[in-house]
Design a protein around this motif. Sequence first.
Motif, PDB file in Angstrom:
ATOM      1  N   GLU A  21     -12.374   2.192   5.573  1.00  0.00           N
ATOM      2  CA  GLU A  21     -12.222   3.219   6.596  1.00  0.00           C
ATOM      3  C   GLU A  21     -11.641   2.553   7.838  1.00  0.00           C
ATOM      4  O   GLU A  21     -12.348   1.928   8.625  1.00  0.00           O
ATOM      5  N   ILE A  22     -10.327   2.665   8.007  1.00  0.00           N
ATOM      6  CA  ILE A  22      -9.622   1.993   9.098  1.00  0.00           C
ATOM      7  C   ILE A  22     -10.071   2.548  10.444  1.00  0.00           C
ATOM      8  O   ILE A  22     -10.290   1.814  11.409  1.00  0.00           O
ATOM      9  N   SER A  23     -10.205   3.867  10.512  1.00  0.00           N
ATOM     10  CA  SER A  23     -10.754   4.538  11.685  1.00  0.00           C
ATOM     11  C   SER A  23     -11.435   5.810  11.191  1.00  0.00           C
ATOM     12  O   SER A  23     -11.417   6.105   9.994  1.00  0.00           O
ATOM     13  N   GLU A  24     -12.037   6.554  12.086  1.00  0.00           N
ATOM     14  CA  GLU A  24     -12.770   7.735  11.660  1.00  0.00           C
ATOM     15  C   GLU A  24     -11.852   8.725  10.942  1.00  0.00           C
ATOM     16  O   GLU A  24     -10.853   9.191  11.487  1.00  0.00           O
ATOM     17  N   GLY A  25     -12.177   9.011   9.675  1.00  0.00           N
ATOM     18  CA  GLY A  25     -11.393   9.939   8.889  1.00  0.00           C
ATOM     19  C   GLY A  25     -10.136   9.371   8.273  1.00  0.00           C
ATOM     20  O   GLY A  25      -9.372  10.095   7.634  1.00  0.00           O
ATOM     21  N   GLU A  35      -6.826  21.719  12.348  1.00  0.00           N
ATOM     22  CA  GLU A  35      -7.376  20.520  11.735  1.00  0.00           C
ATOM     23  C   GLU A  35      -6.978  20.530  10.270  1.00  0.00           C
ATOM     24  O   GLU A  35      -6.532  21.543   9.731  1.00  0.00           O
ATOM     25  N   GLY A  36      -7.151  19.392   9.609  1.00  0.00           N
ATOM     26  CA  GLY A  36      -6.769  19.324   8.214  1.00  0.00           C
ATOM     27  C   GLY A  36      -6.847  17.912   7.693  1.00  0.00           C
ATOM     28  O   GLY A  36      -7.543  17.054   8.240  1.00  0.00           O
ATOM     29  N   ASP A  37      -6.120  17.659   6.598  1.00  0.00           N
ATOM     30  CA  ASP A  37      -6.141  16.326   6.002  1.00  0.00           C
ATOM     31  C   ASP A  37      -4.861  16.082   5.231  1.00  0.00           C
ATOM     32  O   ASP A  37      -4.159  17.012   4.813  1.00  0.00           O
ATOM     33  N   LEU A  38      -4.578  14.806   5.050  1.00  0.00           N
ATOM     34  CA  LEU A  38      -3.408  14.342   4.314  1.00  0.00           C
ATOM     35  C   LEU A  38      -3.877  13.374   3.236  1.00  0.00           C
ATOM     36  O   LEU A  38      -4.679  12.480   3.507  1.00  0.00           O
ATOM     37  N   ARG A  39      -3.385  13.575   2.021  1.00  0.00           N
ATOM     38  CA  ARG A  39      -3.678  12.652   0.912  1.00  0.00           C
ATOM     39  C   ARG A  39      -2.361  12.197   0.304  1.00  0.00           C
ATOM     40  O   ARG A  39      -1.477  13.012   0.009  1.00  0.00           O
ATOM     41  N   PHE A  40      -2.241  10.884   0.103  1.00  0.00           N
ATOM     42  CA  PHE A  40      -1.035  10.294  -0.484  1.00  0.00           C
ATOM     43  C   PHE A  40      -1.487   9.286  -1.534  1.00  0.00           C
ATOM     44  O   PHE A  40      -2.275   8.376  -1.241  1.00  0.00           O
ATOM     45  N   ARG A  41      -0.992   9.445  -2.774  1.00  0.00           N
ATOM     46  CA  ARG A  41      -1.407   8.556  -3.863  1.00  0.00           C
ATOM     47  C   ARG A  41      -0.191   8.081  -4.655  1.00  0.00           C
ATOM     48  O   ARG A  41       0.720   8.857  -4.938  1.00  0.00           O
ATOM     49  N   LEU A  42      -0.209   6.798  -5.018  1.00  0.00           N
ATOM     50  CA  LEU A  42       0.862   6.185  -5.803  1.00  0.00           C
ATOM     51  C   LEU A  42       0.228   5.287  -6.857  1.00  0.00           C
ATOM     52  O   LEU A  42      -0.627   4.451  -6.528  1.00  0.00           O
ATOM     53  N   GLN A  43       0.617   5.486  -8.137  1.00  0.00           N
ATOM     54  CA  GLN A  43       0.059   4.697  -9.228  1.00  0.00           C
ATOM     55  C   GLN A  43       1.170   4.213 -10.148  1.00  0.00           C
ATOM     56  O   GLN A  43       2.232   4.833 -10.254  1.00  0.00           O
ATOM     57  N   ARG A  44       0.888   3.100 -10.836  1.00  0.00           N
ATOM     58  CA  ARG A  44       1.887   2.471 -11.729  1.00  0.00           C
ATOM     59  C   ARG A  44       1.176   1.848 -12.909  1.00  0.00           C
ATOM     60  O   ARG A  44       0.132   1.211 -12.746  1.00  0.00           O
ATOM     61  N   ARG A  45       1.698   2.063 -14.115  1.00  0.00           N
ATOM     62  CA  ARG A  45       1.129   1.471 -15.317  1.00  0.00           C
ATOM     63  C   ARG A  45       2.058   0.410 -15.864  1.00  0.00           C
ATOM     64  O   ARG A  45       3.279   0.594 -15.910  1.00  0.00           O
ATOM     65  N   LEU A  46       1.483  -0.711 -16.291  1.00  0.00           N
ATOM     66  CA  LEU A  46       2.228  -1.819 -16.882  1.00  0.00           C
ATOM     67  C   LEU A  46       1.631  -2.153 -18.248  1.00  0.00           C
ATOM     68  O   LEU A  46       0.400  -2.129 -18.403  1.00  0.00           O
TER      69      LEU A  46
END
Length: 500
Positions: free
Chosen positions: A454-458, A20-31
């Motif tokens: 929360e699109i689906s559980e977790g 078991e585990g988890d995935l995190r993905f983040r993307l940010q942009r400054r203007l």
Amino acid sequence: MRVLSALIILLILFKPSNAEGDLRFRLQRRLPGCRGTLENHYTGDEFDFYSRLRCRSDLWRFILLMDKARGEEWVDIIAGGAAWTPGGYPVRSVSVGWLKADMGSGLVLSFPGKFSSLNELSLYKPPNPRNRIEPATSPWGCRGEPLTGIGIMLEVSGVDISVLTALSPIDSLVSGYHRNESEVLGRNAFIEKLAAVRISGQHWGVTAAAASRNETLEYDWFRCGSDWNIDLESLNLSGEAAVGLDSSGATVAAWGSFSQEFSQFRHMLTVLRNPAGYPSDRSSPPVSRECDIGICYCFRWKTFPRMLLKAGTGTYFNQNSSLLLASLEAEYRFPWSMQATAGIRTRTETDEGSWRSWLGSTWQPQNRLKIRTKIQVSGWSSSPEDSSESGVGIELKFRYSPRNWLTIDLGGAACSTDGYNSRVYAGSSSFPGVFGSTALYNRSFLLFFQASAEISEGFFLRGAMGRKIVEDADFLGSGWEETEGDSRTELGFQLDYAFQ
């Protein structure tokens, strides 16, 4: 998105059935863009990128990190680690790769350490000596001077033994970023050789560590120390004392505390020494303020059934300077789902003084709605300059959940101060795992919007937008981080997915 797609494919193809585990993905942009990217001084673009993949089973843990800061090329950092945790005797764990480690309270070895020092309102309970070696979980410990190696934790006859050895690539520049030519050329400029060992029992521990960043086997610094944590009914005696040696000689650093805990009252008195000559690489003292001698006292008191009072003070002395910090905060819970907070924090350093007071509330008029407000007043004065500043700020936040799977955050803050010295602080749009406080000064405005579904559980999708405006400003920031105009806009997206 190609990086995200590759992570998901790896997850599907190689995930063991019992993991078991988890995935995190983040993307940010400054203007708008800053000078560094617009004038091609930076090697990369304006995007901030971060991804983390963690897997675990009964016997092992695995983590993979990828990170890119604004101005860096894609992907600037790729780091990872693994840990084998048999849970049997005598081996408790074996960790390899990019590591984080805590041995004792932090005087001898702690990396990456705490993000900030404990404030005076948190010093009512003693720091807890730790014995930990495990894979790093954030890029904070992987930038510039990572700790890469292998660590083994054992338990023999009721005694814990931890051994760490590392060969870590170190940048020549302390920033840890790789945005321009000099930062890129300074990447992995030399190798740090480090070794550490800790032996500890239930109430005591002994730690030693040494490191070298030169071509010989001679150490650049060596530290050894002993820590204790003893309970005597309601009393607790804890602390750590250590000796540090480097080319300038030997220096002693130490802290010791006396604390008591009752049903409604808890307090602690701490005495510490953290001199300037003590070698500080790979260390993180619990009270990290530099001083020849320091004394702190704090208490937490449930004065009435619905009221909580916290107060603390710390005074720190060096050869030619002194620092006095004092804080007081009161919380009261009303019967109608509201909590009010009032407090003040002061700082007096030699001939300069500042203070900030606040009055805030958190009100939940219904299950799906929460409202937070905060008013701040600040001041600053300097005797040698015969000058002073003052300021005021206000903050308002709404959290609304129209559906069980959807949460919306909307808020803003405004301030009017005479300058940076009289600044106030406000919460801004932030994702889980991101520090969400910002300093406001002059005539500034901050607005933010965030939605989490929360699109689906977790499986969570989050989006955020924040905008900061400074009245009558032609530029924001300085140097290569300078942006044109009186405003900045932050856009962000984060995906969190937990799997079994």
